[in-house]
Design an enzyme around this catalytic site. Structure first.
Site, short mmCIF file in Angstrom:
data_model
loop_
_atom_site.label_atom_id
_atom_site.label_comp_id
_atom_site.label_asym_id
_atom_site.label_seq_id
_atom_site.Cartn_x
_atom_site.Cartn_y
_atom_site.Cartn_z
N ASP A 26 -32.48 11.33 -31.17
CA ASP A 26 -33.20 10.84 -32.35
C ASP A 26 -32.32 11.18 -33.53
OD1 ASP A 26 -34.96 10.06 -34.27
OD2 ASP A 26 -36.56 11.44 -33.74
N CYS A 36 -35.56 6.57 -37.24
CA CYS A 36 -36.76 6.19 -37.99
C CYS A 36 -36.36 5.47 -39.27
CB CYS A 36 -37.63 7.41 -38.28
SG CYS A 36 -36.81 8.74 -39.19
#
Length: 443
Positions: free
Chosen positions: A317, A370
């Site tokens: 991530d 994100c």
């Protein structure tokens, strides 16, 4: 520039003013400004909630607020009066969006102009805010809120990537305060009942925003806070593994604050959690301790780290601009620039190269960001695949993860937008891609 640390209790709007100065003048992330402010910590729970809401409202509605103020000023304040401008913005937010009684809102804002350099603007602030009380509602009704509150460079980027209708839906999703999302390691339906929450199609729980520490099960480790979109990368990784997960060695790279590490540990995997920041790794350790999970914790720069043995699966991530999380972190829209996107894309390509070396032949690599910017999502993946034939994209199937179907892109990647799940309160913007190492060397 940091939020004020002056001794003694300060009024909530004075604390909010210091926080706005830290974010808009010092380009400090709001979360960090809040964490660093002893004045904020000294407030009681009710006043802390007010400060959070007021500060976030100014950041979320900054375009509208500035347009309203400009309508009642013949010329803007000089650059050296930026702190005074933030006091006016707080007053405008009180009047236009928080429905604070007019007399109190004007007086509170004017009282913030107490510094010698700011006192000269008291009369102007009083006059402008009183005109806003009188005529602001009419002007606000004619504003294009979605467009005004979205910086030009972001709007153009999203229109190019997703089309104007989707860009507008994204911008509109950013205007509402987000709900509280929760991941549980036990039966979701039971916790939904105890927490007065709804079960989302993806399996996360959602309820009205409230301090997590005040809810049942938080201190005992029954659940953790995690946006529904942020829970998808680990679910995708776990869904793609064959056989017993308890036999698998999985690396969670760039692991802080630890929500994905917790998901992997809850599934029974042997998890190594790596983060470049020892301080943030302490947060991972604290969260795992509260939840009753264990993982090997490694403080290292992924680009210079060599694991003792390759992993069955790796979750990266990657650090990014976070433009998919503006609904939760409205300061991002004000403090990020196209240069940040380019800088983060370069870093992501380097991290992907490093993460690939940690995957065994036949193993899986899930890459997630994100960010809504294509330069940080699909483009680093395509550049990586073009340079590393040992890996191939492994499309994600609609039946692999509950509720994931609406988020699937034609190439089998996942792309969530803040406007998705609009009927449930939206979701953060994520790009998730699953890759498989077929064999061969990784340069």
């Amino acid at each position: 520039m940091g939020a004020s640390r002056a001794s003694g209790r300060r009024k909530p709007r004075a604390v909010a003013h210091a926080l706005l100065n830290a974010v808009l003048l010092g380009r400090m992330p709001l979360d960090r400004a809040l964490a660093d402010s002893s004045d904020f910590a000294a407030l009681d729970e009710r006043d802390r909630a007010l400060v959070r809401h007021l500060t976030a409202t100014v950041l979320r509605r900054l375009g509208q607020i500035d347009a309203l103020l400009a309508a009642f000023m013949r010329r803007g304040l000089p650059r050296r009066a930026a702190s005074a401008q933030n006091a006016l913005r707080l007053g405008a937010a009180d009047i236009a969006f928080l429905r604070t009684p007019a007399h109190a809102a004007v007086n509170e804002a004017v009282s913030l102009l107490a510094a010698p350099a700011a006192r000269r603007y008291r009369g102007l602030a009083n006059a402008v805010l009183r005109r806003l009380v009188r005529d602001g509602a009419r002007l606000r009704a004619s504003q294009d809120a979605a467009r005004l509150n979205t910086p030009d460079w972001l709007w153009r980027s999203w229109v190019a990537a997703y089309g104007e209708a989707a860009a507008r839906a994204i911008a509109e999703a950013h205007l509402a305060e987000p709900p509280l999302d929760i991941t549980v390691s036990a039966t979701a339906e039971d916790w939904a009942r105890w927490l007065h929450a709804a079960v989302l199609p993806t399996g996360s729980l959602r309820r009205a925003p409230t301090p997590p520490e005040s809810l049942p099960g938080f201190r005992s480790g029954g659940w953790w806070v995690q946006d529904a979109a942020a829970a998808l990368p680990a679910r995708i990784l776990l869904a793609g593994l064959e056989g017993n997960v308890e036999d698998r060695r999985i690396a969670d790279l760039c692991a802080a604050p630890g929500g994905k590490t917790a998901q992997l540990a809850a599934a029974g995997a042997r998890v190594t959690a790596l983060d470049i920041s020892p301080r943030r790794l302490e947060l991972v350790a604290a969260n795992l301790d509260r939840l009753g999970f264990t993982a090997e914790l490694v403080a290292a720069d992924l680009r210079a780290w060599t694991p003792p043995a390759p992993f069955d699966a790796v979750l990266l991530d990657a650090p990014c601009t976070g433009t998919g999380t503006i609904r939760r972190r409205p300061d991002i829209a004000r403090n990020k620039t196209p240069d940040d996107v380019a800088r983060m894309a370069d870093l992501q390509r380097a991290l992907l190269d490093a993460a690939a070396k940690a995957v065994r032949p036949g193993g899986r690599l899930v890459y997630a960001v994100c960010s809504l910017q294509p330069e940080e999502g699909p483009e680093p993946v395509e550049a990586f695949l073009a340079a590393c034939p040992a890996f191939r994209r492994l499309p994600i199937g609609a039946d692999e993860v509950t509720g994931i179907g609406p988020f699937l892109a034609p190439d089998g990647d996942v792309r969530t937008l803040p406007s998705h799940l609009a009927g449930h309160g939206g979701i953060d913007g994520f790009h998730v891609c699953r890759l498989e190492r077929r064999g061969g060397s990784v340069a």
